[in-house]
Motif scaffolding. Structure first.
Motif, PDB file in Angstrom:
ATOM      1  N   ASP A   1       9.754  -3.668   0.516  1.00  0.00           N
ATOM      2  CA  ASP A   1       9.031  -2.258   0.036  1.00  0.00           C
ATOM      3  C   ASP A   1       7.708  -2.691   0.179  1.00  0.00           C
ATOM      4  OD1 ASP A   1       7.564  -0.599  -1.587  1.00  0.00           O
ATOM      5  OD2 ASP A   1       8.930  -0.840  -3.277  1.00  0.00           O
ATOM      6  N   GLY A   2       7.042  -1.710   1.217  1.00  0.00           N
ATOM      7  CA  GLY A   2       5.849  -2.077   1.693  1.00  0.00           C
ATOM      8  C   GLY A   2       4.920  -1.870   0.872  1.00  0.00           C
ATOM      9  N   SER A   3       5.203  -1.317  -0.321  1.00  0.00           N
ATOM     10  CA  SER A   3       4.061  -0.873  -1.535  1.00  0.00           C
ATOM     11  C   SER A   3       3.882  -1.800  -2.308  1.00  0.00           C
ATOM     12  CB  SER A   3       4.508   0.497  -2.122  1.00  0.00           C
ATOM     13  OG  SER A   3       5.494  -0.082  -3.105  1.00  0.00           O
ATOM     14  N   LEU A   4       4.374  -2.872  -1.974  1.00  0.00           N
ATOM     15  CA  LEU A   4       4.341  -4.278  -3.094  1.00  0.00           C
ATOM     16  C   LEU A   4       3.578  -5.363  -2.424  1.00  0.00           C
ATOM     17  CD1 LEU A   4       7.647  -4.328  -4.913  1.00  0.00           C
ATOM     18  CD2 LEU A   4       5.803  -2.819  -5.320  1.00  0.00           C
TER      19      LEU A   4
ATOM     20  N   ASN B   1      -1.666  -8.620   0.220  1.00  0.00           N
ATOM     21  CA  ASN B   1      -1.799  -7.321  -0.173  1.00  0.00           C
ATOM     22  C   ASN B   1      -0.586  -6.471   0.289  1.00  0.00           C
ATOM     23  OD1 ASN B   1      -4.209  -7.548  -1.529  1.00  0.00           O
ATOM     24  ND2 ASN B   1      -5.480  -7.273   0.117  1.00  0.00           N
ATOM     25  N   ALA B   2      -0.212  -5.378  -0.415  1.00  0.00           N
ATOM     26  CA  ALA B   2       0.799  -4.549   0.064  1.00  0.00           C
ATOM     27  C   ALA B   2       0.457  -4.123   1.596  1.00  0.00           C
ATOM     28  CB  ALA B   2       0.732  -3.125  -0.862  1.00  0.00           C
ATOM     29  N   GLY B   3       1.761  -3.964   2.033  1.00  0.00           N
ATOM     30  CA  GLY B   3       1.681  -3.674   3.531  1.00  0.00           C
ATOM     31  C   GLY B   3       1.583  -4.729   4.634  1.00  0.00           C
ATOM     32  N   VAL B   4       1.064  -5.870   3.923  1.00  0.00           N
ATOM     33  CA  VAL B   4       0.824  -6.993   5.045  1.00  0.00           C
ATOM     34  C   VAL B   4       2.383  -7.765   5.321  1.00  0.00           C
ATOM     35  CG1 VAL B   4      -0.259  -9.156   5.103  1.00  0.00           C
ATOM     36  CG2 VAL B   4      -1.544  -7.306   4.106  1.00  0.00           C
TER      37      VAL B   4
END
Length: 310
Positions: free
Chosen positions: A237-240, A260-263
């Motif tokens: 889940d790229g938002s987490l 951070n989210a997306g990394v």
């Protein structure tokens, strides 16, 4: 399957449990809910009765034999007392022959046909289908696993099981359930059963739900640096956010840091690492709502050996 509506034979909405690619392909039931306009009729000099008819339109080599009609909820075979306007699910049970053939001497004499085989218990009820599960946090101290299913008997109650134990029984027609007592960060296994007055269906299929963010990351790469490691992953889940954890020489895991989210990568120095230490690494997602941290499952584990560059 057709029923008499007072002026003509009308198609009835039925569930064919004998269909494995073709109707009446196996022994089983055909179920339907009593139509509101079902009317009596006299056939061949009979009394006024409620009739249905089933027609086989395909070529077959083994005769389907009607066994029995019964009310699904009570298993009663006498349906004469059904009240007008009250929904009842009725099943017509068929078996595969050959018990007799149309050309045999006993075909025209029902008294010579084999007696119906009385079904009991789970043989007369089909299990519901558990379609999906999901997790949701609803408050600082509140979360739930959500179940959705398809009823095979809409007039029957449904029992809900978690990890093999009964947690609730819901009313007929209900197709969703919120399990607000599920424990955080654990796998919960769910299944269902339909229940009548005196019997139950077999268990439904099982689904496993993680009580937390559903999709963990996948750790794709791990390489060593100078007493460091570089990890790369695919986000579930790229938002987490994503936490990186390491264990030196099979000791306990330590949190090295959070991205951070997306990394999708990180470079970290495991505390206390020295040359030739074996370093296991895993990652997991973190979701923060209502000032509460919830976590996905950990990813797979990868290993590298720390070097000091000498």
């Amino acid at each position: 399957v057709d029923y008499w509506d007072g002026s003509a034979w009308s198609d009835i909405s039925d569930t064919d449990n004998t269909d494995t690619g073709a109707s009446l392909a196996q022994t089983g039931t055909v179920t339907f809910t009593v139509p509101s306009d079902w009317a009596t009729q006299a056939l061949n000099g009979s009394a006024l009765l409620y009739y249905i008819r089933a027609r086989v339109t395909t070529v077959y080599t083994t005769n389907p034999v009607y066994d029995q009609g019964f009310i699904v909820d009570t298993q009663a075979t006498d349906i004469s007392g059904l009240a007008a306007g009250v929904d009842e699910e009725i099943a017509l049970r068929y078996r595969r022959g050959p018990f007799y053939s149309p050309g045999s001497a006993d075909a025209s004499d029902p008294s010579l046909w084999p007696a119906p085989q009385q079904g009991t218990g789970t043989t007369l009820l089909a299990a519901p289908v558990l379609d999906s599960t999901s997790w949701l946090r609803t408050g600082a101290g509140a979360e739930k696993n959500i179940l959705n299913w398809t009823n095979t008997h809409p007039t029957l109650q449904t029992k809900v099981y978690r990890d093999g134990g009964l947690i609730d029984t819901v009313a007929a027609g209900v197709t969703t359930y919120d399990d607000t007592a599920a424990v955080g960060e654990t796998d919960e296994i769910y299944k269902l059963r339909h229940v009548g007055e005196s019997n139950e269906s077999p268990d439904s299929n099982e689904l496993t739900q993680w009580t937390g963010p559903d999709l963990p990351p996948v750790l794709d790469t791990l390489v060593d640096g100078t007493l460091t490691y570089a990890a790369g992953w695919t986000n579930g889940d790229g938002s987490l956010k994503t936490e990186a954890w390491s264990s030196l020489n099979a000791a306990g895991y330590v949190l090295d840091g959070t991205e951070n989210a997306g990394v999708t990568s990180t470079s970290r120095v495991p505390a206390g690492g020295v040359n030739n230490d074996s370093c296991d690494v895993k990652v997991r997602h973190k979701k923060t709502e209502f000032a509460v941290d919830d976590f996905s499952k950990y990813s797979n584990i990868r290993n590298t050996t720390l070097t000091d560059g000498a």
